[in-house]
Design a protein around this motif. Sequence first.
Motif, PDB file in Angstrom:
ATOM      1  N   LEU A   1       0.616  -1.514   0.006  1.00  0.00           N
ATOM      2  CA  LEU A   1      -0.212   0.089   0.017  1.00  0.00           C
ATOM      3  C   LEU A   1       0.850   0.915  -0.245  1.00  0.00           C
ATOM      4  CD1 LEU A   1      -2.152  -2.121   0.561  1.00  0.00           C
ATOM      5  CD2 LEU A   1      -3.028  -0.498   2.483  1.00  0.00           C
TER       6      LEU A   1
ATOM      7  N   GLU B   1      -4.296   5.711   6.097  1.00  0.00           N
ATOM      8  CA  GLU B   1      -5.748   5.081   5.943  1.00  0.00           C
ATOM      9  C   GLU B   1      -6.162   3.855   6.761  1.00  0.00           C
ATOM     10  OE1 GLU B   1      -8.645   6.891   4.800  1.00  0.00           O
ATOM     11  OE2 GLU B   1      -9.499   5.286   5.103  1.00  0.00           O
TER      12      GLU B   1
ATOM     13  N   ARG C   1     -12.359   2.575   0.913  1.00  0.00           N
ATOM     14  CA  ARG C   1     -11.230   2.037   1.892  1.00  0.00           C
ATOM     15  C   ARG C   1     -11.787   0.756   2.091  1.00  0.00           C
ATOM     16  NH1 ARG C   1     -10.353   3.903   7.109  1.00  0.00           N
ATOM     17  NH2 ARG C   1     -11.022   2.985   8.917  1.00  0.00           N
TER      18      ARG C   1
ATOM     19  N   ILE D   1      -9.058  -0.737   0.668  1.00  0.00           N
ATOM     20  CA  ILE D   1      -7.889  -0.684   1.010  1.00  0.00           C
ATOM     21  C   ILE D   1      -7.579  -1.674   1.816  1.00  0.00           C
ATOM     22  CG2 ILE D   1      -6.039   1.242   1.947  1.00  0.00           C
ATOM     23  CD1 ILE D   1      -7.125   3.026  -0.125  1.00  0.00           C
ATOM     24  N   LEU D   2      -8.368  -1.375   3.117  1.00  0.00           N
ATOM     25  CA  LEU D   2      -8.399  -2.285   4.018  1.00  0.00           C
ATOM     26  C   LEU D   2      -8.151  -3.598   2.964  1.00  0.00           C
ATOM     27  CD1 LEU D   2     -11.295  -0.972   6.271  1.00  0.00           C
ATOM     28  CD2 LEU D   2      -8.771  -0.502   6.729  1.00  0.00           C
TER      29      LEU D   2
ATOM     30  N   ARG E   1      -7.013  -4.951   0.872  1.00  0.00           N
ATOM     31  CA  ARG E   1      -5.651  -4.887   0.593  1.00  0.00           C
ATOM     32  C   ARG E   1      -4.794  -5.317   1.643  1.00  0.00           C
ATOM     33  NH1 ARG E   1      -5.020  -0.592  -3.087  1.00  0.00           N
ATOM     34  NH2 ARG E   1      -2.706  -0.285  -2.515  1.00  0.00           N
TER      35      ARG E   1
END
Lengths: 233, 625
Positions: free
Chosen positions: A91, A98, B166, B169-170, B172
């Motif tokens: 990431l 985030e 979001r 992303i969490l 991943r």
Amino acid sequence: MLELDRINSFYGRAHILHDLSLSVAEGEVVALLGRNGAGKSTTMKSIMRLVAAKSGKISYAGRDITALPPHNIAKLGVGYVPEERRIFTDLTILENLEVGRQTPRAGAPEWTPGKLFKLFPNLEERRNNLGGAMSGGEQQMLTIARTLMGNPKFVLLDEPSEGLAPVIVEQVAFTIRELKKLGLTILLSEQNLHFAKLVADRAYIIERGSVQYDGTIEELENNEEVRNAYLSV
Amino acid sequence: MDFFVVQILTGLANAAALFLVASGLSIIFGVTRVVNFSHGSFYMLGAYIAYSLMTVLPGFIGFWASILLTGVAVGLIGLIVELGVLRPIYKSPELFQLVATFGVILVIQDLTLLIWGPDDLIGKRSPGFEGVVKIGDQLLPAYDLVLIFLSFLVLGGLWYLFNKTRAGILVRAATQDREMVGALGVNQSWLFSGVFFLGSALAGIGGAAQLPKGGADLLMDFNILAPVFVVVVIGGMGSIPGAFVAALIISELNVFGVQLLPQSTLVLMFVVMAVVLIFRPWGLFGRPEIVGSHGSQGPPEAPLRAFSGRLWLVLAACALALAVVPLFGGNFLQVLLADVIIACLFATSLHFILGLGGLVSFGHAATFGGGAYAAALMVQYAETPMELALLLAPLAAGLLALVIGWFCVRLSGVYFAMLTLAFAQVVWSIAFQWSEVTGGDDGILGIWPSAWASSTTAYYYLVLALGIGGITTLLFMAYTPFGYALRGSRDSALRSEAIGINVRLVQWSAFIFAGMMSGLSGALFVFAKGSIFPTELEIARSFDALIIVFLGGVQSLFGPLAGGVVFTLLQDWLSRFEYWRLCLGLMIIAIVILLPNGLVGVGHWVRGRFGRNADPLSDAEEEAA
Ligand SMILES: Nc1ncnc2c1ncn2[C@@H]1O[C@H](COP(=O)(O)OP(=O)(O)O)[C@@H](O)[C@H]1O
Ligand SMILES: [Mg+2]
């Protein structure tokens, strides 16, 4: 603010923490000192319940958190900065932040990526780089920043100075003092006194999973016998 | 030129369903580390549910609304499976989760049969896209273009989801380190449920979208599994671009393969997979799995009991008891017991690599059916006598295991499981497709024992002798230096290498040896039944062995024997009911959740509670607690 009352923790069958008790008052910076393998990281993990304490009681802000799952402990305002940093290498820096983001919490400073970039200027220019592409120092900054995104009131810092260049260590110490000024309570672990005496008010020394000594940093500095017995130089 | 364009487009269209199912599987695996073997069932449900919805919702809007609603419905079914079946066993070893999802397959198979009946359903054409498009002088179904558009749409949608939201992303982050995500205040239960919903929905949409092309039938679930696993292995587990690229490769290969060598498509798929694995064992876009990195390792295993005389005495007593059965038992009992012995040998050979070697094979039927087919073919085409066939069939199965094993032992864990399953499907399709030689679906008939062994009792004794012989050899091997090396490789490949054990060679040899014994059980089976059909190579057959090993308890050397007896008798009894799969599936799920140590584990527990001969490990654990 945080209280550990005679906790016992295990990895499989290995008994690591033996009736370990300690407490941290609001606004304090407390150092958990001890040699490699003493049980500092296990203490931190037990607080976060990444390792489940088999007996004993852990309370935070007057609440029993012994049996809460990690995410609920984090939701109460406890931030955890792991020793291994555990950056999400796939990431970007912004995405790492985030993941740590939580809703603002009453009585705790509120962080945004913008504010954190003021505290850690190196991160800003690399905001869209992958976490895996950063130096050790930058990773340490990022892991602290990521935890701060959760707007914690209490921060667990596991060996924040480990493996860092002196100038970076200085920067980490500065950050911790800033956080203290903002009213955060901090429990950090270290193997020796050098870093702890830059930031901490009080110290516990643990050895083989139980507390051997506690006192203020000044007392410890003057007690050569204890230092030689339990800390690395 | 136009021909090529149309071929490429056809391949792209065929890739759509494959990509949707494979990406769903990958997403679920990435976060939960569970290989959802029931993913093919979600795909099948998608086709059936969409069929029903399309009969109620008319027209263009109805068609697309049906597909979307199907996605939601199958997503919710996936959610039920996650909450009801997998949530209780996330901390259990991989095998438990795999077996549980197999239970789900059985349940869904029978529920589908119950609701929609046994007949194949033909999907409605997509309103507005019924016709064909002309490209030069070639024709292409218009719906193919829709499917191509759909797969790019989904690819884009997933890209957006995983990079710009979001939740994505969490997901991943959790794919990399889900414990840390939890420590940062994210409730992992939501993530798990979320990816299960999404992954299942994708499979459902895949099944729904291919309805106008392929219809719906009860074999869809298993039929999609092998190509999906091949896609995931080639693309790399957990990678969506990988799933896309690999689905494309496989589909194009099929389209062009059919033109060039009509019967070679499966072999081609296999060759590509083999080539990729040689150069990139973790797939094109994958990365090596760090052993134990996702924390679902079981507790350390207690050392094997010493070479205790008592256990062997029990075994000998059983053999003796079996030997006197013909004196009072009728033919029916002897046939049933022969089945039990064959199942025990088959399962013990699997336990050899699974229990002792830690190699969870999901394709053990390949060598069982391989041995059976080898014997049948020898009898059919070379008039080989039974005695010689029984000798050569294990060798043939061993040869097969040699080839399969060479590829598979390079991988471990779930990759190994998927690859063995894919190979077994290749063997199955050879038996199924190459009808000139194997008789295809009609099988090979009239394979009977030699005259001296043709009576039920004589053949029973033959099975008893060879079966017990094989089982004893396998058990005995556990206590040889080879057996120790095998267990060492399972517990720590690194440390075993350090003391000079060639881990891959040991595992490969074990795979071959187990394959030979499984081939022997297959050969005994074929002479007992007099015929062989491709069903003996099916996934369900591989699972039989797994369930037996699982029932008996993976950690017990004698577990497969206990499991074999219980399972064969249970199946014999259950198969009288129409919906026996449903019962069996529910039972498997219940056992996985309630009896994590298998039947033998129950025995240990009872002894630990009420006797002195307790299991040393559990004692130590209780002390620790
Ligand atoms: N994951 C683990 N499994 C088993 N033992 C562990 C594990 N992590 C740490 N230990 C053991 O627990 C003890 C305390 O470790 P730790 O808490 O990491 O010490 P410290 O952080 O003070 O260096 C050590 O003896 C270490 O070997
Ligand atoms: Mg540590």
